[in-house]
Motif scaffolding. Structure first.
Motif, PDB file in Angstrom:
ATOM      1  N   UNK A  49      42.753  40.995  62.625  1.00 17.34           N
ATOM      2  CA  UNK A  49      42.336  40.357  61.380  1.00 17.34           C
ATOM      3  C   UNK A  49      41.778  38.955  61.638  1.00 17.34           C
ATOM      4  N   UNK A  50      42.396  38.207  62.534  1.00 18.60           N
ATOM      5  CA  UNK A  50      41.880  36.874  62.869  1.00 18.60           C
ATOM      6  C   UNK A  50      40.470  36.966  63.453  1.00 18.60           C
ATOM      7  N   UNK A  51      40.249  37.932  64.326  1.00 19.11           N
ATOM      8  CA  UNK A  51      38.904  38.081  64.901  1.00 19.11           C
ATOM      9  C   UNK A  51      37.918  38.536  63.830  1.00 19.11           C
ATOM     10  N   UNK A  52      38.406  39.349  62.907  1.00 17.36           N
ATOM     11  CA  UNK A  52      37.538  39.822  61.830  1.00 17.36           C
ATOM     12  C   UNK A  52      37.109  38.660  60.935  1.00 17.36           C
ATOM     13  N   UNK A  53      38.039  37.760  60.663  1.00 18.18           N
ATOM     14  CA  UNK A  53      37.728  36.626  59.800  1.00 18.18           C
ATOM     15  C   UNK A  53      36.653  35.731  60.418  1.00 18.18           C
ATOM     16  N   UNK A  54      36.588  35.693  61.734  1.00 19.92           N
ATOM     17  CA  UNK A  54      35.505  34.944  62.386  1.00 19.92           C
ATOM     18  C   UNK A  54      34.154  35.600  62.093  1.00 19.92           C
ATOM     19  N   UNK A  55      34.137  36.935  62.092  1.00 18.08           N
ATOM     20  CA  UNK A  55      32.898  37.645  61.764  1.00 18.08           C
ATOM     21  C   UNK A  55      32.481  37.356  60.331  1.00 18.08           C
ATOM     22  N   UNK A  56      33.469  37.260  59.455  1.00 13.26           N
ATOM     23  CA  UNK A  56      33.170  36.955  58.059  1.00 13.26           C
ATOM     24  C   UNK A  56      32.549  35.563  57.930  1.00 13.26           C
ATOM     25  N   UNK A  57      33.103  34.606  58.650  1.00 12.44           N
ATOM     26  CA  UNK A  57      32.553  33.245  58.597  1.00 12.44           C
ATOM     27  C   UNK A  57      31.110  33.200  59.076  1.00 12.44           C
ATOM     28  N   UNK A  58      30.766  34.126  59.970  1.00  8.55           N
ATOM     29  CA  UNK A  58      29.398  34.196  60.483  1.00  8.55           C
ATOM     30  C   UNK A  58      28.493  35.043  59.588  1.00  8.55           C
ATOM     31  N   UNK A  59      29.068  35.628  58.524  1.00  6.44           N
ATOM     32  CA  UNK A  59      28.288  36.463  57.616  1.00  6.44           C
ATOM     33  C   UNK A  59      27.949  37.824  58.194  1.00  6.44           C
ATOM     34  N   UNK A  60      28.739  38.287  59.162  1.00  7.25           N
ATOM     35  CA  UNK A  60      28.449  39.562  59.817  1.00  7.25           C
ATOM     36  C   UNK A  60      29.172  40.740  59.174  1.00  7.25           C
ATOM     37  N   UNK A  61      30.359  40.495  58.649  1.00  2.00           N
ATOM     38  CA  UNK A  61      31.169  41.548  58.047  1.00  2.00           C
ATOM     39  C   UNK A  61      32.070  40.923  56.994  1.00  2.00           C
ATOM     40  N   UNK A  62      32.538  41.761  56.072  1.00  2.00           N
ATOM     41  CA  UNK A  62      33.407  41.272  55.005  1.00  2.00           C
ATOM     42  C   UNK A  62      34.527  42.280  54.785  1.00  2.00           C
ATOM     43  N   UNK A  63      35.706  41.766  54.614  1.00  2.80           N
ATOM     44  CA  UNK A  63      36.871  42.618  54.386  1.00  2.80           C
ATOM     45  C   UNK A  63      37.543  42.139  53.105  1.00  2.80           C
ATOM     46  N   UNK A  64      37.732  43.058  52.163  1.00  3.65           N
ATOM     47  CA  UNK A  64      38.279  42.697  50.865  1.00  3.65           C
ATOM     48  C   UNK A  64      39.602  43.406  50.616  1.00  3.65           C
ATOM     49  N   UNK A  65      40.490  42.696  49.954  1.00  2.00           N
ATOM     50  CA  UNK A  65      41.667  43.313  49.364  1.00  2.00           C
ATOM     51  C   UNK A  65      41.312  43.562  47.906  1.00  2.00           C
ATOM     52  N   UNK A  66      41.513  44.798  47.472  1.00  2.00           N
ATOM     53  CA  UNK A  66      41.331  45.137  46.064  1.00  2.00           C
ATOM     54  C   UNK A  66      42.643  44.764  45.382  1.00  2.00           C
ATOM     55  N   UNK A  67      42.557  43.901  44.373  1.00  4.76           N
ATOM     56  CA  UNK A  67      43.784  43.480  43.710  1.00  4.76           C
ATOM     57  C   UNK A  67      43.624  43.557  42.195  1.00  4.76           C
ATOM     58  N   UNK A  68      44.767  43.707  41.528  1.00  7.04           N
ATOM     59  CA  UNK A  68      44.760  43.705  40.067  1.00  7.04           C
ATOM     60  C   UNK A  68      44.535  42.283  39.575  1.00  7.04           C
ATOM     61  N   UNK A  69      44.296  42.152  38.289  1.00 10.11           N
ATOM     62  CA  UNK A  69      44.156  40.813  37.710  1.00 10.11           C
ATOM     63  C   UNK A  69      45.469  40.035  37.796  1.00 10.11           C
ATOM     64  N   UNK A  70      46.577  40.776  38.000  1.00  9.71           N
ATOM     65  CA  UNK A  70      47.882  40.131  38.167  1.00  9.71           C
ATOM     66  C   UNK A  70      48.178  39.878  39.648  1.00  9.71           C
ATOM     67  N   UNK A  71      47.178  40.034  40.506  1.00  9.83           N
ATOM     68  CA  UNK A  71      47.255  39.757  41.947  1.00  9.83           C
ATOM     69  C   UNK A  71      48.126  40.746  42.716  1.00  9.83           C
TER      70      UNK A  71
END
Length: 174
Positions: A49-71
């Motif tokens: 996940x830490x390595x993935x977040x680096x890719x996100x910062x570079x705009x290469x990939x995005x990983x989302x948690x689907x959450x309710x409005x109550x989080x």
């Protein structure tokens, strides 16, 4: 990256603190039989996940948690394999007890992100053969199978198809 807000759910960027939730969902065999396997090791999940977040910062990939409005965490979805004219989305997992509209709403939101936020004109993705529910879901949304191999069907989904389906399912949007 910002929060993507829907009517009943949000897509929020995954954080390191989500590693246990992600691993727990990824280990549910009835949910992940059509995804790549993951080892039951929280330390490895954290490192990934830490390595993935680096890719996100570079705009290469995005990983989302689907959450309710109550989080409440309801699921996961990724945007990756960004090509000049097309984005890919997948690794789509939704908890068993999530509201029934979570799948439709999260698909609408991830398409809104890819077509609207990122500005792509089409999406591509593959679905493992045998994953009939997901294949049918994508076809109901207007995606077309472009080709196949032994393992997967390969889909293409155009922005125009997305705009039509948004009208059909507008009750799920803000």
């Amino acid at each position: 990256m910002k929060l993507i807000q829907g009517k009943n759910i949000n897509l929020r960027p995954a954080r390191v603190e989500d590693a246990e939730f992600i691993l727990g969902l990824r280990l549910q065999q009835h949910k992940t039989q059509y995804l790549s396997e993951v080892e039951n090791n929280l330390a490895k999940q954290l490192a990934w996940l830490k390595s993935y977040l680096q890719k996100e910062q570079q705009g290469l990939e995005y990983y989302f948690v689907i959450e309710s409005k109550q989080h409440e965490n309801l699921g996961l979805v990724r945007v990756y394999d960004l090509q000049p004219n097309s984005f890919c989305w997948g690794s789509w997992l939704i908890k068993d007890d999530a509201p029934k509209t979570t799948a439709i709403e999260s698909a609408l939101l991830v398409n809104e992100f890819g077509f609207g936020e990122l500005g792509y004109k089409q999406a591509h993705f593959d679905v493992r053969k045998g994953n009939e529910r997901v294949i049918a879901f994508h076809q109901r949304f207007g995606a077309s199978i472009t080709h196949e191999d032994e393992l997967n069907y390969y889909f293409n989904y155009k922005h125009e198809d997305c705009l039509q389906i948004k009208q059909k399912y507008r009750r799920y949007l803000n």
